[in-house]
Design a protein around this motif. Sequence first.
Motif, mmCIF file in Angstrom:
data_model
loop_
_atom_site.group_PDB
_atom_site.id
_atom_site.type_symbol
_atom_site.label_atom_id
_atom_site.label_comp_id
_atom_site.label_asym_id
_atom_site.label_seq_id
_atom_site.Cartn_x
_atom_site.Cartn_y
_atom_site.Cartn_z
ATOM 1 N N GLY A 169 0.786 -1.231 0.000
ATOM 2 C CA GLY A 169 0.000 0.000 0.000
ATOM 3 C C GLY A 169 0.814 1.274 0.000
ATOM 4 N N ASN A 170 2.078 1.166 -0.362
ATOM 5 C CA ASN A 170 2.952 2.346 -0.350
ATOM 6 C C ASN A 170 3.102 3.035 -1.699
ATOM 7 O OD1 ASN A 170 3.767 2.282 2.457
ATOM 8 N ND2 ASN A 170 4.757 0.354 1.942
ATOM 9 N N ALA A 171 2.210 2.725 -2.624
ATOM 10 C CA ALA A 171 2.238 3.338 -3.956
ATOM 11 C C ALA A 171 3.597 3.143 -4.625
ATOM 12 C CB ALA A 171 1.861 4.819 -3.889
ATOM 13 N N MET A 172 4.052 1.888 -4.615
ATOM 14 C CA MET A 172 5.353 1.585 -5.213
ATOM 15 C C MET A 172 5.324 0.395 -6.167
ATOM 16 S SD MET A 172 7.781 2.169 -1.886
ATOM 17 C CE MET A 172 9.296 1.803 -2.752
ATOM 18 N N CYS A 173 4.167 -0.265 -6.346
ATOM 19 C CA CYS A 173 4.202 -1.503 -7.135
ATOM 20 C C CYS A 173 3.187 -1.564 -8.268
ATOM 21 C CB CYS A 173 4.009 -2.706 -6.213
ATOM 22 S SG CYS A 173 2.329 -2.911 -5.580
ATOM 23 N N ALA A 174 2.080 -0.900 -8.151
ATOM 24 C CA ALA A 174 0.993 -0.916 -9.154
ATOM 25 C C ALA A 174 0.350 -2.296 -9.321
ATOM 26 C CB ALA A 174 1.468 -0.381 -10.501
ATOM 27 N N THR A 175 0.515 -3.184 -8.332
ATOM 28 C CA THR A 175 -0.157 -4.484 -8.425
ATOM 29 C C THR A 175 -1.503 -4.481 -7.694
ATOM 30 O OG1 THR A 175 0.993 -5.397 -6.489
ATOM 31 C CG2 THR A 175 2.031 -5.728 -8.656
ATOM 32 N N CYS A 176 -2.020 -3.301 -7.485
ATOM 33 C CA CYS A 176 -3.362 -3.144 -6.906
ATOM 34 C C CYS A 176 -4.234 -2.331 -7.862
ATOM 35 C CB CYS A 176 -3.289 -2.467 -5.546
ATOM 36 S SG CYS A 176 -2.676 -0.769 -5.651
ATOM 37 N N HIS A 177 -3.856 -2.351 -9.132
ATOM 38 C CA HIS A 177 -4.533 -1.583 -10.188
ATOM 39 C C HIS A 177 -6.003 -2.004 -10.298
ATOM 40 C CE1 HIS A 177 -4.536 -0.852 -14.875
ATOM 41 N NE2 HIS A 177 -5.226 0.080 -14.235
ATOM 42 N N VAL A 178 -6.882 -1.034 -10.409
ATOM 43 C CA VAL A 178 -8.311 -1.299 -10.654
ATOM 44 C C VAL A 178 -8.832 -0.281 -11.657
ATOM 45 C CG1 VAL A 178 -8.815 -2.317 -8.390
ATOM 46 C CG2 VAL A 178 -9.025 0.169 -8.697
ATOM 47 N N TYR A 179 -9.942 -0.641 -12.279
ATOM 48 C CA TYR A 179 -10.679 0.286 -13.132
ATOM 49 C C TYR A 179 -11.949 0.693 -12.371
ATOM 50 C CZ TYR A 179 -7.712 -1.863 -16.705
ATOM 51 O OH TYR A 179 -6.645 -2.339 -17.418
ATOM 52 N N VAL A 180 -12.081 1.976 -12.121
ATOM 53 C CA VAL A 180 -13.223 2.474 -11.352
ATOM 54 C C VAL A 180 -14.440 2.557 -12.277
ATOM 55 C CG1 VAL A 180 -14.104 4.382 -9.970
ATOM 56 C CG2 VAL A 180 -11.667 3.781 -9.883
ATOM 57 N N ASP A 181 -15.553 2.005 -11.827
ATOM 58 C CA ASP A 181 -16.760 2.039 -12.633
ATOM 59 C C ASP A 181 -17.154 3.497 -12.908
ATOM 60 O OD1 ASP A 181 -18.487 -0.061 -13.710
ATOM 61 O OD2 ASP A 181 -20.094 1.004 -12.680
ATOM 62 N N ASP A 182 -17.654 3.728 -14.106
ATOM 63 C CA ASP A 182 -17.852 5.093 -14.592
ATOM 64 C C ASP A 182 -18.555 6.034 -13.617
ATOM 65 O OD1 ASP A 182 -16.544 4.508 -16.887
ATOM 66 O OD2 ASP A 182 -18.355 4.179 -18.082
ATOM 67 N N GLY A 183 -19.607 5.578 -12.998
ATOM 68 C CA GLY A 183 -20.374 6.462 -12.135
ATOM 69 C C GLY A 183 -19.654 6.888 -10.868
ATOM 70 N N TRP A 184 -18.559 6.213 -10.568
ATOM 71 C CA TRP A 184 -17.861 6.474 -9.304
ATOM 72 C C TRP A 184 -16.599 7.302 -9.476
ATOM 73 C CZ3 TRP A 184 -19.902 5.599 -4.663
ATOM 74 C CH2 TRP A 184 -21.003 4.732 -4.608
ATOM 75 N N LEU A 185 -16.087 7.372 -10.665
ATOM 76 C CA LEU A 185 -14.778 7.980 -10.859
ATOM 77 C C LEU A 185 -14.714 9.421 -10.338
ATOM 78 C CD1 LEU A 185 -11.998 7.324 -11.954
ATOM 79 C CD2 LEU A 185 -12.727 8.249 -14.166
ATOM 80 N N ALA A 186 -15.720 10.209 -10.652
ATOM 81 C CA ALA A 186 -15.715 11.622 -10.267
ATOM 82 C C ALA A 186 -15.902 11.803 -8.765
ATOM 83 C CB ALA A 186 -16.801 12.375 -11.026
#
Length: 107
Positions: A42-59
Amino acid sequence: MPAITFIHSGGNTDHIEASDGESAMQAATRHGLDGILAECGGNAMCATCHVYVDDGWLARLPAMADDEDALLDGAAAERTANSRLSCQIKITPELDGLVLRLPERQV
Ligand code: FES
């Protein structure tokens, strides 16, 4: 407790409950969810927690920081306009019902 729906690349879904203040990644790994590796914890160093946020939630999510933005460029799966690192999505009551799609691969 806020609920999060994770949609796997094959279409299966997992509904999990998150605690206020934890990240979407922490909630996923606490429930043993396949598809989130979170190698850096969770230290923003690996990118192995990548997700695509569903459209209605991104904003409704806070803007991403520069380090998250840079790291997403190196994600194993294609980066899209709704890509985020799940370790950087802090769960609040307002995010109850959040829908996150998982990429085909994290490495
Ligand atoms: S857990 Fe490593 S970047 Fe999110």
